[in-house]
Enzyme design. Sequence first.
Site, PDB file in Angstrom:
ATOM      1  N   PRO A  38       3.695  -0.472  -2.275  1.00  0.00           N
ATOM      2  CA  PRO A  38       3.252   0.892  -3.103  1.00  0.00           C
ATOM      3  C   PRO A  38       1.745   1.575  -2.058  1.00  0.00           C
ATOM      4  CG  PRO A  38       1.692  -1.530  -4.026  1.00  0.00           C
ATOM      5  CD  PRO A  38       3.254  -1.585  -3.069  1.00  0.00           C
ATOM      6  N   ASP A  39       1.439   2.495  -2.542  1.00  0.00           N
ATOM      7  CA  ASP A  39       0.715   3.346  -1.473  1.00  0.00           C
ATOM      8  C   ASP A  39      -1.224   2.843  -2.484  1.00  0.00           C
ATOM      9  OD1 ASP A  39       0.128   4.934  -3.680  1.00  0.00           O
ATOM     10  OD2 ASP A  39       0.816   6.921  -2.532  1.00  0.00           O
ATOM     11  N   PHE A  40      -1.737   3.767  -1.967  1.00  0.00           N
ATOM     12  CA  PHE A  40      -3.573   3.413  -3.292  1.00  0.00           C
ATOM     13  C   PHE A  40      -3.658   4.121  -4.044  1.00  0.00           C
ATOM     14  CE2 PHE A  40      -3.246   1.822   1.105  1.00  0.00           C
ATOM     15  CZ  PHE A  40      -4.132   0.383   1.233  1.00  0.00           C
ATOM     16  N   ARG A  41      -3.344   5.619  -3.718  1.00  0.00           N
ATOM     17  CA  ARG A  41      -4.111   7.004  -4.606  1.00  0.00           C
ATOM     18  C   ARG A  41      -3.252   7.229  -5.256  1.00  0.00           C
ATOM     19  NH1 ARG A  41      -6.698   6.303  -0.302  1.00  0.00           N
ATOM     20  NH2 ARG A  41      -9.126   5.475   0.221  1.00  0.00           N
ATOM     21  N   ASN A 112      -2.000   2.369   8.174  1.00  0.00           N
ATOM     22  CA  ASN A 112      -1.352   1.419   7.232  1.00  0.00           C
ATOM     23  C   ASN A 112      -1.301  -0.198   8.091  1.00  0.00           C
ATOM     24  OD1 ASN A 112      -0.601   3.002   5.751  1.00  0.00           O
ATOM     25  ND2 ASN A 112       1.579   3.116   6.799  1.00  0.00           N
ATOM     26  N   ASP A 114       0.670  -2.825   7.344  1.00  0.00           N
ATOM     27  CA  ASP A 114       2.152  -3.579   7.090  1.00  0.00           C
ATOM     28  C   ASP A 114       2.473  -3.665   8.237  1.00  0.00           C
ATOM     29  OD1 ASP A 114       3.032  -0.919   7.561  1.00  0.00           O
ATOM     30  OD2 ASP A 114       3.138  -0.475   5.972  1.00  0.00           O
ATOM     31  N   HIS A 131      -6.472   0.673  11.250  1.00  0.00           N
ATOM     32  CA  HIS A 131      -7.665   0.095   9.437  1.00  0.00           C
ATOM     33  C   HIS A 131      -7.204  -1.739  10.133  1.00  0.00           C
ATOM     34  CE1 HIS A 131      -7.912   3.611   7.059  1.00  0.00           C
ATOM     35  NE2 HIS A 131      -8.748   3.571   7.696  1.00  0.00           N
TER      36      HIS A 131
HETATM   37  P1  OAD Z   1      -3.206   6.973  -0.221  1.00  0.00           P
HETATM   38  O1  OAD Z   1      -2.447   6.211  -1.436  1.00  0.00           O
HETATM   39  O2  OAD Z   1      -4.597   7.365  -0.220  1.00  0.00           O
HETATM   40  O3  OAD Z   1      -2.092   8.060  -0.063  1.00  0.00           O
HETATM   41  C1  OAD Z   1      -0.509   8.685  -0.015  1.00  0.00           C
HETATM   42  C2  OAD Z   1      -0.467   9.486   0.141  1.00  0.00           C
HETATM   43  O4  OAD Z   1       0.949   9.555   0.313  1.00  0.00           O
HETATM   44  C3  OAD Z   1      -0.966  10.429  -1.364  1.00  0.00           C
HETATM   45  O5  OAD Z   1      -1.124  11.670  -0.776  1.00  0.00           O
HETATM   46  C4  OAD Z   1       1.062  10.717  -1.787  1.00  0.00           C
HETATM   47  O6  OAD Z   1       1.105  11.365  -2.300  1.00  0.00           O
HETATM   48  C5  OAD Z   1       1.687  10.593  -0.706  1.00  0.00           C
HETATM   49  N1  OAD Z   1       2.650  10.212  -0.914  1.00  0.00           N
HETATM   50  C6  OAD Z   1       3.240   8.440  -1.545  1.00  0.00           C
HETATM   51  N2  OAD Z   1       4.462   8.508  -1.685  1.00  0.00           N
HETATM   52  C7  OAD Z   1       5.505   8.945  -0.929  1.00  0.00           C
HETATM   53  C8  OAD Z   1       6.361   9.146  -0.206  1.00  0.00           C
HETATM   54  N3  OAD Z   1       7.462   8.325   0.098  1.00  0.00           N
HETATM   55  N4  OAD Z   1       6.698  10.385   0.545  1.00  0.00           N
HETATM   56  C9  OAD Z   1       5.581  11.575   0.871  1.00  0.00           C
HETATM   57  N5  OAD Z   1       4.507  11.148   0.399  1.00  0.00           N
HETATM   58  C10 OAD Z   1       4.138  10.299  -0.291  1.00  0.00           C
HETATM   59  O7  OAD Z   1      -2.742   6.050   1.022  1.00  0.00           O
HETATM   60  P2  OAD Z   1      -3.549   6.901   2.754  1.00  0.00           P
HETATM   61  O8  OAD Z   1      -4.263   7.911   3.055  1.00  0.00           O
HETATM   62  O9  OAD Z   1      -2.942   5.869   3.830  1.00  0.00           O
HETATM   63  O10 OAD Z   1      -7.536   2.032   3.415  1.00  0.00           O
HETATM   64  O11 OAD Z   1      -4.759   5.447   2.388  1.00  0.00           O
HETATM   65  C11 OAD Z   1      -6.045   5.097   3.301  1.00  0.00           C
HETATM   66  C12 OAD Z   1      -6.835   3.908   3.258  1.00  0.00           C
HETATM   67  O12 OAD Z   1      -6.969   4.033   1.560  1.00  0.00           O
HETATM   68  C13 OAD Z   1      -6.004   3.038   3.155  1.00  0.00           C
HETATM   69  O13 OAD Z   1      -5.417   2.809   4.640  1.00  0.00           O
HETATM   70  C14 OAD Z   1      -6.419   2.104   3.168  1.00  0.00           C
HETATM   71  C15 OAD Z   1      -7.287   2.882   1.598  1.00  0.00           C
HETATM   72  O14 OAD Z   1      -7.651   1.866   1.072  1.00  0.00           O
HETATM   73  C16 OAD Z   1      -7.411  -0.076   4.299  1.00  0.00           C
HETATM   74  O15 OAD Z   1      -6.175  -0.412   4.061  1.00  0.00           O
HETATM   75  C17 OAD Z   1      -8.860  -0.534   4.560  1.00  0.00           C
END
Ligand code: OAD
Length: 335
Positions: A38-41, A112, A114, A131
């Site tokens: 999963p992503d974060f936000r 990432n 991962d 990170h």
């Molecule tokens: P976020 O979860 O903040 O953002 C993910 C982005 O990717 C969002 O804009 C989504 O719309 C987009 N997205 C999701 N799935 C997608 C897909 N299949 N194709 C294209 N876009 C997609 O993640 P990060 O920006 O990586 O810190 O978050 C930054 C940091 O915040 C991370 O490194 C983490 C967290 O706190 C640590 O782990 C220390």
Amino acid sequence: MTADHKTIKAIAHFINDNPRSKIIFMVGAGISTSCGIPDFRSPKTGLYHNLSKLDLPFAEAVFDVEFFEENPKPFYTLAKELYPGKFKPSSFHYMMRIFQDKGRLQRIYTQNIDTLERIAGIDEKYIIEAHGSFAGNHCIKCKKEFPMEFFRSKLDQDFEDKFEFARCNKCKGLVKPNIVFFGEDLPLSFFETWDDDLLELDSSKEKKQEYMVIVAGTSLTVYPFASLPSEVPKIIQRALLNREIVGDFDEAPRMNDIVFEGPSDEAAELLMNELGWMTELKELKKEFKERKKYQDSEENVENLVEQLDKLELNAVKIGVTIEEGIKKSTFEKKK
Ligand code: OAD
Ligand code: ZN
């Protein structure tokens, strides 16, 4: 042709028209969601939305050093879920690998943890893990370094039982992976390499070396990483491949920005198709599947040998040879 196809065509044109051009990727969790991480936000599916079961005062506390010092368990729960090894790279990761293989990769800045860039076979000289990663550990009190296994082995415990955290043998401080938490510094290599790459970008005209910056799968909310795209010199072509328009592409869009609003894998596959590199993409995926099958069978053999060893020990204890031991256990099983 849809607008998205047109944007991908524009990237392909740039790459074809400038056969010496190189790409700098800036990526985040969105490029790994299709791998099952999963992503974060993202609303509903993002980690921060689903952390309520961990009983956190606020979602980002799971990556907060002060909170970790008080209560390390939520991070252990998350680490168990996210620990590298069980996920396979996406089309987007393989696309970056193909750029490497064709000599067209300058760098990958990834947020990432991962390690899927490495698993996709990209040389670490191209990768900046901004990170950090699970590859090493340190004591949060005295900073002593510990090998990867030191923390990993603690994840094998039953989480409901009495739990033993990884602790420093020198000062008893908590040991955590070298993942950058809020309140910690990014690795020096992040700043140094970005300075070098910026010099390259600035002098690209004189050197007649073209570059393109591709930002993908990130919400551009966590600094200093989030400021990278805005620091890219104006003469350099930028592209965003993301589900939504974010950061500098939203706040200070440039006339020539190329924007693809959608899944990063779809963008990668369209681009590989457009460039005639689809066969390479398919081959890399196939190769991974075969390697995985081989590794799994190797693991099975190791398990079998381990079981046979145990059996032999038992056989010795009861005074029979290994063949007899096997027969005996087969016999017992049938009974
Ligand atoms: P976020 O979860 O903040 O953002 C993910 C982005 O990717 C969002 O804009 C989504 O719309 C987009 N997205 C999701 N799935 C997608 C897909 N299949 N194709 C294209 N876009 C997609 O993640 P990060 O920006 O990586 O810190 O978050 C930054 C940091 O915040 C991370 O490194 C983490 C967290 O706190 C640590 O782990 C220390
Ligand atoms: Zn210590």
